[in-house]
Design a protein around this motif. Sequence first.
Motif, PDB file in Angstrom:
ATOM      1  N   ARG A   1      49.262  68.154  43.920  1.00 23.40           N
ATOM      2  CA  ARG A   1      50.327  69.146  44.022  1.00 23.40           C
ATOM      3  C   ARG A   1      49.750  70.519  44.344  1.00 23.40           C
ATOM      4  O   ARG A   1      50.313  71.264  45.154  1.00 23.40           O
ATOM      5  CB  ARG A   1      51.102  69.181  42.691  1.00 23.40           C
ATOM      6  CG  ARG A   1      52.252  70.158  42.616  1.00 23.40           C
ATOM      7  CD  ARG A   1      53.397  69.858  43.560  1.00 23.40           C
ATOM      8  NE  ARG A   1      53.811  68.486  43.580  1.00 23.40           N
ATOM      9  CZ  ARG A   1      54.617  67.903  42.700  1.00 23.40           C
ATOM     10  NH1 ARG A   1      55.088  68.597  41.692  1.00 23.40           N
ATOM     11  NH2 ARG A   1      54.952  66.634  42.831  1.00 23.40           N
ATOM     12  N   ALA A   2      48.628  70.853  43.713  1.00 26.16           N
ATOM     13  CA  ALA A   2      47.980  72.150  43.967  1.00 26.16           C
ATOM     14  C   ALA A   2      47.569  72.265  45.427  1.00 26.16           C
ATOM     15  O   ALA A   2      47.717  73.327  46.046  1.00 26.16           O
ATOM     16  CB  ALA A   2      46.776  72.319  43.053  1.00 26.16           C
ATOM     17  N   ALA A   3      47.073  71.161  45.992  1.00 26.19           N
ATOM     18  CA  ALA A   3      46.670  71.162  47.404  1.00 26.19           C
ATOM     19  C   ALA A   3      47.880  71.358  48.314  1.00 26.19           C
ATOM     20  O   ALA A   3      47.796  72.066  49.325  1.00 26.19           O
ATOM     21  CB  ALA A   3      45.950  69.863  47.749  1.00 26.19           C
ATOM     22  N   GLN A   4      49.009  70.758  47.939  1.00 24.41           N
ATOM     23  CA  GLN A   4      50.240  70.928  48.729  1.00 24.41           C
ATOM     24  C   GLN A   4      50.699  72.386  48.696  1.00 24.41           C
ATOM     25  O   GLN A   4      51.059  72.963  49.735  1.00 24.41           O
ATOM     26  CB  GLN A   4      51.355  70.030  48.189  1.00 24.41           C
ATOM     27  CG  GLN A   4      51.150  68.561  48.481  1.00 24.41           C
ATOM     28  CD  GLN A   4      52.170  67.687  47.766  1.00 24.41           C
ATOM     29  OE1 GLN A   4      52.781  68.101  46.780  1.00 24.41           O
ATOM     30  NE2 GLN A   4      52.335  66.474  48.257  1.00 24.41           N
ATOM     31  N   TYR A   5      50.678  72.970  47.503  1.00 19.73           N
ATOM     32  CA  TYR A   5      51.074  74.377  47.375  1.00 19.73           C
ATOM     33  C   TYR A   5      50.132  75.276  48.171  1.00 19.73           C
ATOM     34  O   TYR A   5      50.568  76.232  48.813  1.00 19.73           O
ATOM     35  CB  TYR A   5      51.075  74.808  45.907  1.00 19.73           C
ATOM     36  CG  TYR A   5      52.236  74.290  45.105  1.00 19.73           C
ATOM     37  CD1 TYR A   5      53.511  74.198  45.645  1.00 19.73           C
ATOM     38  CD2 TYR A   5      52.063  73.903  43.773  1.00 19.73           C
ATOM     39  CE1 TYR A   5      54.575  73.733  44.901  1.00 19.73           C
ATOM     40  CE2 TYR A   5      53.126  73.442  43.021  1.00 19.73           C
ATOM     41  CZ  TYR A   5      54.377  73.357  43.589  1.00 19.73           C
ATOM     42  OH  TYR A   5      55.435  72.902  42.846  1.00 19.73           O
ATOM     43  N   ALA A   6      48.832  74.983  48.102  1.00 18.74           N
ATOM     44  CA  ALA A   6      47.845  75.797  48.809  1.00 18.74           C
ATOM     45  C   ALA A   6      48.078  75.735  50.312  1.00 18.74           C
ATOM     46  O   ALA A   6      48.040  76.764  51.003  1.00 18.74           O
ATOM     47  CB  ALA A   6      46.433  75.332  48.471  1.00 18.74           C
ATOM     48  N   TYR A   7      48.358  74.532  50.820  1.00 18.81           N
ATOM     49  CA  TYR A   7      48.608  74.346  52.253  1.00 18.81           C
ATOM     50  C   TYR A   7      49.845  75.130  52.675  1.00 18.81           C
ATOM     51  O   TYR A   7      49.827  75.870  53.659  1.00 18.81           O
ATOM     52  CB  TYR A   7      48.804  72.854  52.548  1.00 18.81           C
ATOM     53  CG  TYR A   7      49.102  72.547  53.994  1.00 18.81           C
ATOM     54  CD1 TYR A   7      48.079  72.398  54.917  1.00 18.81           C
ATOM     55  CD2 TYR A   7      50.409  72.414  54.445  1.00 18.81           C
ATOM     56  CE1 TYR A   7      48.340  72.128  56.242  1.00 18.81           C
ATOM     57  CE2 TYR A   7      50.690  72.146  55.766  1.00 18.81           C
ATOM     58  CZ  TYR A   7      49.652  71.995  56.665  1.00 18.81           C
ATOM     59  OH  TYR A   7      49.931  71.732  57.975  1.00 18.81           O
ATOM     60  N   ARG A   8      50.919  74.977  51.894  1.00 13.53           N
ATOM     61  CA  ARG A   8      52.173  75.672  52.210  1.00 13.53           C
ATOM     62  C   ARG A   8      51.979  77.193  52.152  1.00 13.53           C
ATOM     63  O   ARG A   8      52.407  77.920  53.051  1.00 13.53           O
ATOM     64  CB  ARG A   8      53.252  75.249  51.215  1.00 13.53           C
ATOM     65  CG  ARG A   8      54.592  75.927  51.432  1.00 13.53           C
ATOM     66  CD  ARG A   8      55.483  75.815  50.228  1.00 13.53           C
ATOM     67  NE  ARG A   8      54.970  76.617  49.122  1.00 13.53           N
ATOM     68  CZ  ARG A   8      55.421  76.540  47.866  1.00 13.53           C
ATOM     69  NH1 ARG A   8      56.371  75.692  47.560  1.00 13.53           N
ATOM     70  NH2 ARG A   8      54.919  77.301  46.919  1.00 13.53           N
ATOM     71  N   ASP A   9      51.316  77.644  51.104  1.00 14.23           N
ATOM     72  CA  ASP A   9      51.240  79.084  50.868  1.00 14.23           C
ATOM     73  C   ASP A   9      50.258  79.803  51.783  1.00 14.23           C
ATOM     74  O   ASP A   9      50.339  81.017  51.933  1.00 14.23           O
ATOM     75  CB  ASP A   9      50.941  79.366  49.399  1.00 14.23           C
ATOM     76  CG  ASP A   9      52.128  79.024  48.513  1.00 14.23           C
ATOM     77  OD1 ASP A   9      53.258  78.983  49.039  1.00 14.23           O
ATOM     78  OD2 ASP A   9      51.943  78.778  47.312  1.00 14.23           O
TER      79      ASP A   9
END
Length: 121
Positions: free
Chosen positions: A41-49
């Motif tokens: 989930r952290a990786a998804q947020y990092a990619y999006r952000d």
Amino acid sequence: MPRVKRGVTAHARHKKVMAKAKGYYGARSRVYRVAKQAVTRAAQYAYRDRRVKKRDFRALWIVRINAAAREHGLSYSVFMNALRKMSVQIDRKMLADLAVNDRDAFAAIAAQAKASLSAAA
């Protein structure tokens, strides 16, 4: 066919995920199954952000340019239109920096923009 024991690779994979989850709260940093979800989930947020950050900064630059342009009697859209017509190649990032850190330079650009508008009208 020889027997394959996967303990070594599994342990290495778990170790990698747990290293990334270091500093997380509670089970997220201690339990592999929960840590894996948290890291994903952290990786998804990092990619999006990483993409959202670009939008946020552009919005910030526009707000700063607008505020500085209004001090010189121009709205943001009128100011940017005047710059485009004058073929000024200064991007929003630099304009915002001038508006905050070098008010005299921004005032000179705004005066030029105003003059070009009055000459065109």
